[in-house]
Every structure is written in structure tokens, then in C-alpha cells.
Design a protein around this motif. Structure first.
Motif, PDB file in Angstrom:
ATOM      1  N   GLY A  40       0.803  -1.217   0.000  1.00 16.22           N
ATOM      2  CA  GLY A  40       0.000   0.000   0.000  1.00 16.22           C
ATOM      3  C   GLY A  40       0.839   1.271   0.000  1.00 16.22           C
ATOM      4  N   ILE A  41       1.917   1.280  -0.768  1.00 17.78           N
ATOM      5  CA  ILE A  41       2.839   2.417  -0.796  1.00 17.78           C
ATOM      6  C   ILE A  41       2.546   3.276  -2.018  1.00 17.78           C
ATOM      7  CG2 ILE A  41       5.263   3.102  -0.917  1.00 17.78           C
ATOM      8  CD1 ILE A  41       5.866   0.311   0.343  1.00 17.78           C
ATOM      9  N   THR A  42       2.430   4.576  -1.797  1.00 14.93           N
ATOM     10  CA  THR A  42       2.127   5.509  -2.875  1.00 14.93           C
ATOM     11  C   THR A  42       3.393   6.206  -3.374  1.00 14.93           C
ATOM     12  OG1 THR A  42       1.773   7.390  -1.395  1.00 14.93           O
ATOM     13  CG2 THR A  42      -0.150   5.973  -1.870  1.00 14.93           C
ATOM     14  N   ASP A  43       3.260   6.840  -4.530  1.00 13.52           N
ATOM     15  CA  ASP A  43       4.386   7.607  -5.066  1.00 13.52           C
ATOM     16  C   ASP A  43       4.728   8.763  -4.141  1.00 13.52           C
ATOM     17  OD1 ASP A  43       1.900   8.813  -5.927  1.00 13.52           O
ATOM     18  OD2 ASP A  43       3.048  10.027  -7.331  1.00 13.52           O
ATOM     19  N   SER A  44       3.730   9.338  -3.490  1.00 14.82           N
ATOM     20  CA  SER A  44       3.981  10.443  -2.551  1.00 14.82           C
ATOM     21  C   SER A  44       4.823   9.982  -1.372  1.00 14.82           C
ATOM     22  CB  SER A  44       2.662  11.029  -2.039  1.00 14.82           C
ATOM     23  OG  SER A  44       1.915  11.549  -3.098  1.00 14.82           O
ATOM     24  N   GLN A  45       4.546   8.787  -0.883  1.00 15.54           N
ATOM     25  CA  GLN A  45       5.339   8.247   0.221  1.00 15.54           C
ATOM     26  C   GLN A  45       6.777   8.000  -0.216  1.00 15.54           C
ATOM     27  OE1 GLN A  45       2.367   5.077   0.927  1.00 15.54           O
ATOM     28  NE2 GLN A  45       2.756   5.485   3.105  1.00 15.54           N
ATOM     29  N   LEU A  46       6.943   7.489  -1.429  1.00 13.24           N
ATOM     30  CA  LEU A  46       8.296   7.263  -1.951  1.00 13.24           C
ATOM     31  C   LEU A  46       9.046   8.575  -2.090  1.00 13.24           C
ATOM     32  CD1 LEU A  46       7.685   4.556  -4.692  1.00 13.24           C
ATOM     33  CD2 LEU A  46       8.984   4.276  -2.586  1.00 13.24           C
ATOM     34  N   ARG A  47       8.380   9.575  -2.671  1.00 12.83           N
ATOM     35  CA  ARG A  47       9.030  10.881  -2.853  1.00 12.83           C
ATOM     36  C   ARG A  47       9.405  11.510  -1.514  1.00 12.83           C
ATOM     37  NH1 ARG A  47       8.382  11.853  -8.280  1.00 12.83           N
ATOM     38  NH2 ARG A  47       6.590  10.808  -9.207  1.00 12.83           N
ATOM     39  N   ALA A  48       8.533  11.393  -0.532  1.00 16.13           N
ATOM     40  CA  ALA A  48       8.815  11.932   0.798  1.00 16.13           C
ATOM     41  C   ALA A  48       9.998  11.211   1.437  1.00 16.13           C
ATOM     42  CB  ALA A  48       7.577  11.832   1.684  1.00 16.13           C
ATOM     43  N   ALA A  49      10.060   9.892   1.272  1.00 19.44           N
ATOM     44  CA  ALA A  49      11.166   9.121   1.835  1.00 19.44           C
ATOM     45  C   ALA A  49      12.496   9.515   1.197  1.00 19.44           C
ATOM     46  CB  ALA A  49      10.909   7.625   1.670  1.00 19.44           C
TER      47      ALA A  49
ATOM     48  N   GLY B 276      16.115  11.618   2.790  1.00 22.89           N
ATOM     49  CA  GLY B 276      17.476  11.119   2.743  1.00 22.89           C
ATOM     50  C   GLY B 276      17.640   9.669   2.326  1.00 22.89           C
ATOM     51  N   ASN B 277      16.545   9.007   2.000  1.00 22.00           N
ATOM     52  CA  ASN B 277      16.616   7.621   1.530  1.00 22.00           C
ATOM     53  C   ASN B 277      16.888   7.628   0.031  1.00 22.00           C
ATOM     54  OD1 ASN B 277      15.768   6.193   4.069  1.00 22.00           O
ATOM     55  ND2 ASN B 277      14.034   7.552   3.782  1.00 22.00           N
ATOM     56  N   THR B 278      18.148   7.764  -0.345  1.00 21.96           N
ATOM     57  CA  THR B 278      18.500   7.982  -1.745  1.00 21.96           C
ATOM     58  C   THR B 278      18.937   6.724  -2.480  1.00 21.96           C
ATOM     59  OG1 THR B 278      20.741   8.590  -1.110  1.00 21.96           O
ATOM     60  CG2 THR B 278      19.127  10.387  -1.310  1.00 21.96           C
ATOM     61  N   GLU B 279      18.890   5.580  -1.835  1.00 21.59           N
ATOM     62  CA  GLU B 279      19.222   4.295  -2.447  1.00 21.59           C
ATOM     63  C   GLU B 279      17.987   3.400  -2.369  1.00 21.59           C
ATOM     64  OE1 GLU B 279      22.254   3.409  -3.719  1.00 21.59           O
ATOM     65  OE2 GLU B 279      23.175   5.325  -3.239  1.00 21.59           O
ATOM     66  N   PHE B 280      17.851   2.479  -3.319  1.00 22.94           N
ATOM     67  CA  PHE B 280      16.690   1.587  -3.295  1.00 22.94           C
ATOM     68  C   PHE B 280      16.653   0.767  -2.015  1.00 22.94           C
ATOM     69  CE2 PHE B 280      14.382  -2.319  -4.123  1.00 22.94           C
ATOM     70  CZ  PHE B 280      13.160  -1.788  -4.499  1.00 22.94           C
ATOM     71  N   ARG B 281      17.800   0.326  -1.554  1.00 22.31           N
ATOM     72  CA  ARG B 281      17.815  -0.479  -0.324  1.00 22.31           C
ATOM     73  C   ARG B 281      17.289   0.320   0.865  1.00 22.31           C
ATOM     74  NH1 ARG B 281      23.676   0.109  -0.998  1.00 22.31           N
ATOM     75  NH2 ARG B 281      24.330   1.706   0.456  1.00 22.31           N
ATOM     76  N   ASP B 282      17.510   1.644   0.853  1.00 24.33           N
ATOM     77  CA  ASP B 282      16.971   2.504   1.911  1.00 24.33           C
ATOM     78  C   ASP B 282      15.449   2.509   1.862  1.00 24.33           C
ATOM     79  OD1 ASP B 282      19.627   3.198   2.476  1.00 24.33           O
ATOM     80  OD2 ASP B 282      19.517   5.015   1.247  1.00 24.33           O
TER      81      ASP B 282
ATOM     82  N   VAL C 177       9.039  -1.355   0.208  1.00 29.21           N
ATOM     83  CA  VAL C 177       8.762  -1.424  -1.226  1.00 29.21           C
ATOM     84  C   VAL C 177       9.623  -2.517  -1.863  1.00 29.21           C
ATOM     85  CG1 VAL C 177      10.445   0.356  -1.884  1.00 29.21           C
ATOM     86  CG2 VAL C 177       8.460  -0.041  -3.318  1.00 29.21           C
ATOM     87  N   GLY C 178       9.013  -3.315  -2.730  1.00 31.41           N
ATOM     88  CA  GLY C 178       9.734  -4.366  -3.432  1.00 31.41           C
ATOM     89  C   GLY C 178      10.027  -5.596  -2.595  1.00 31.41           C
ATOM     90  N   ALA C 179       9.448  -5.697  -1.425  1.00 27.85           N
ATOM     91  CA  ALA C 179       9.765  -6.802  -0.524  1.00 27.85           C
ATOM     92  C   ALA C 179       8.914  -8.047  -0.748  1.00 27.85           C
ATOM     93  CB  ALA C 179       9.614  -6.351   0.927  1.00 27.85           C
TER      94      ALA C 179
ATOM     95  N   ILE D 176      10.964   6.442  -9.922  1.00 27.50           N
ATOM     96  CA  ILE D 176      10.674   7.562  -9.022  1.00 27.50           C
ATOM     97  C   ILE D 176      11.928   7.956  -8.260  1.00 27.50           C
ATOM     98  CG2 ILE D 176       9.399   8.226  -6.939  1.00 27.50           C
ATOM     99  CD1 ILE D 176       7.037   6.547  -8.084  1.00 27.50           C
ATOM    100  N   LEU D 177      12.672   6.969  -7.786  1.00 32.14           N
ATOM    101  CA  LEU D 177      13.919   7.234  -7.070  1.00 32.14           C
ATOM    102  C   LEU D 177      14.897   8.007  -7.951  1.00 32.14           C
ATOM    103  CD1 LEU D 177      15.745   6.768  -4.583  1.00 32.14           C
ATOM    104  CD2 LEU D 177      16.409   4.598  -5.640  1.00 32.14           C
ATOM    105  N   ALA D 178      15.062   7.579  -9.189  1.00 32.99           N
ATOM    106  CA  ALA D 178      15.970   8.258 -10.118  1.00 32.99           C
ATOM    107  C   ALA D 178      15.509   9.685 -10.393  1.00 32.99           C
ATOM    108  CB  ALA D 178      16.072   7.474 -11.419  1.00 32.99           C
ATOM    109  N   GLU D 179      14.214   9.856 -10.573  1.00 30.01           N
ATOM    110  CA  GLU D 179      13.661  11.185 -10.832  1.00 30.01           C
ATOM    111  C   GLU D 179      13.907  12.125  -9.656  1.00 30.01           C
ATOM    112  OE1 GLU D 179       9.180  12.931 -11.083  1.00 30.01           O
ATOM    113  OE2 GLU D 179       9.588  11.143 -12.285  1.00 30.01           O
ATOM    114  N   GLU D 180      13.645  11.653  -8.461  1.00 28.02           N
ATOM    115  CA  GLU D 180      13.841  12.494  -7.277  1.00 28.02           C
ATOM    116  C   GLU D 180      15.313  12.785  -7.015  1.00 28.02           C
ATOM    117  OE1 GLU D 180      11.290  14.057  -5.567  1.00 28.02           O
ATOM    118  OE2 GLU D 180      10.202  13.239  -7.279  1.00 28.02           O
TER     119      GLU D 180
END
Length: 63
Positions: free
Chosen positions: A8-17, A21-27, A34-36, A48-52
Motif C-alpha cells: 500500500g505504498i504511494t508515489d507520494s510516500q516514496l518521494r517523501a522518503a 534522505g533515503n537515496t538508495e533503493f535499499r533505503d 517497497v519491493g519486498a 521515481i527514485l531516479a527522478e527524485e
């Protein structure tokens, strides 16, 4: 928009994370889970991570 239906993770939650400071996928995986499970969200989460990260890099180059 929902990125990860399993958790139940949204793009807004990802962008906020990423902004926090969570700049790596593992973070993001550790912070939000996410992805688990099924993994279908990984390509969108990575995009989204790359864009942010690109936005942040541009901001620091200008500042």
C-alpha cells in the motif's frame, strides 16, 4: 498513485522518503518495504527514485 499494492505504498510516500534522505533503493526497501513481496513495483519505484535524485542533484548544482 499506488506504486506497491502489496504494501500500500504511494508515489507520494516514496518521494517523501527520498526527500528525507533515503537515496538508495535499499533505503526505500528498509524504510517502507517497497519491493519486498512480489517485486512488480520495483521498476516504478526505481524510476521515481531516479527522478527524485535527479531533481535533488539539479537543485544542488544550481544552489
Amino acid at each position: 498513485m499506488y506504486v506497491c499494492l502489496c504494501k500500500g505504498i504511494t508515489d507520494s510516500q516514496l518521494r517523501a522518503a527520498v526527500a528525507e534522505g533515503n537515496t538508495e533503493f535499499r533505503d526505500l526497501k528498509q524504510e517502507l518495504g517497497v519491493g519486498a513481496q512480489c517485486g512488480k513495483c520495483i521498476p516504478v519505484a526505481l524510476a521515481i527514485l531516479a527522478e527524485e535524485n535527479a531533481k535533488a542533484q539539479l537543485y544542488y548544482e544550481v544552489a
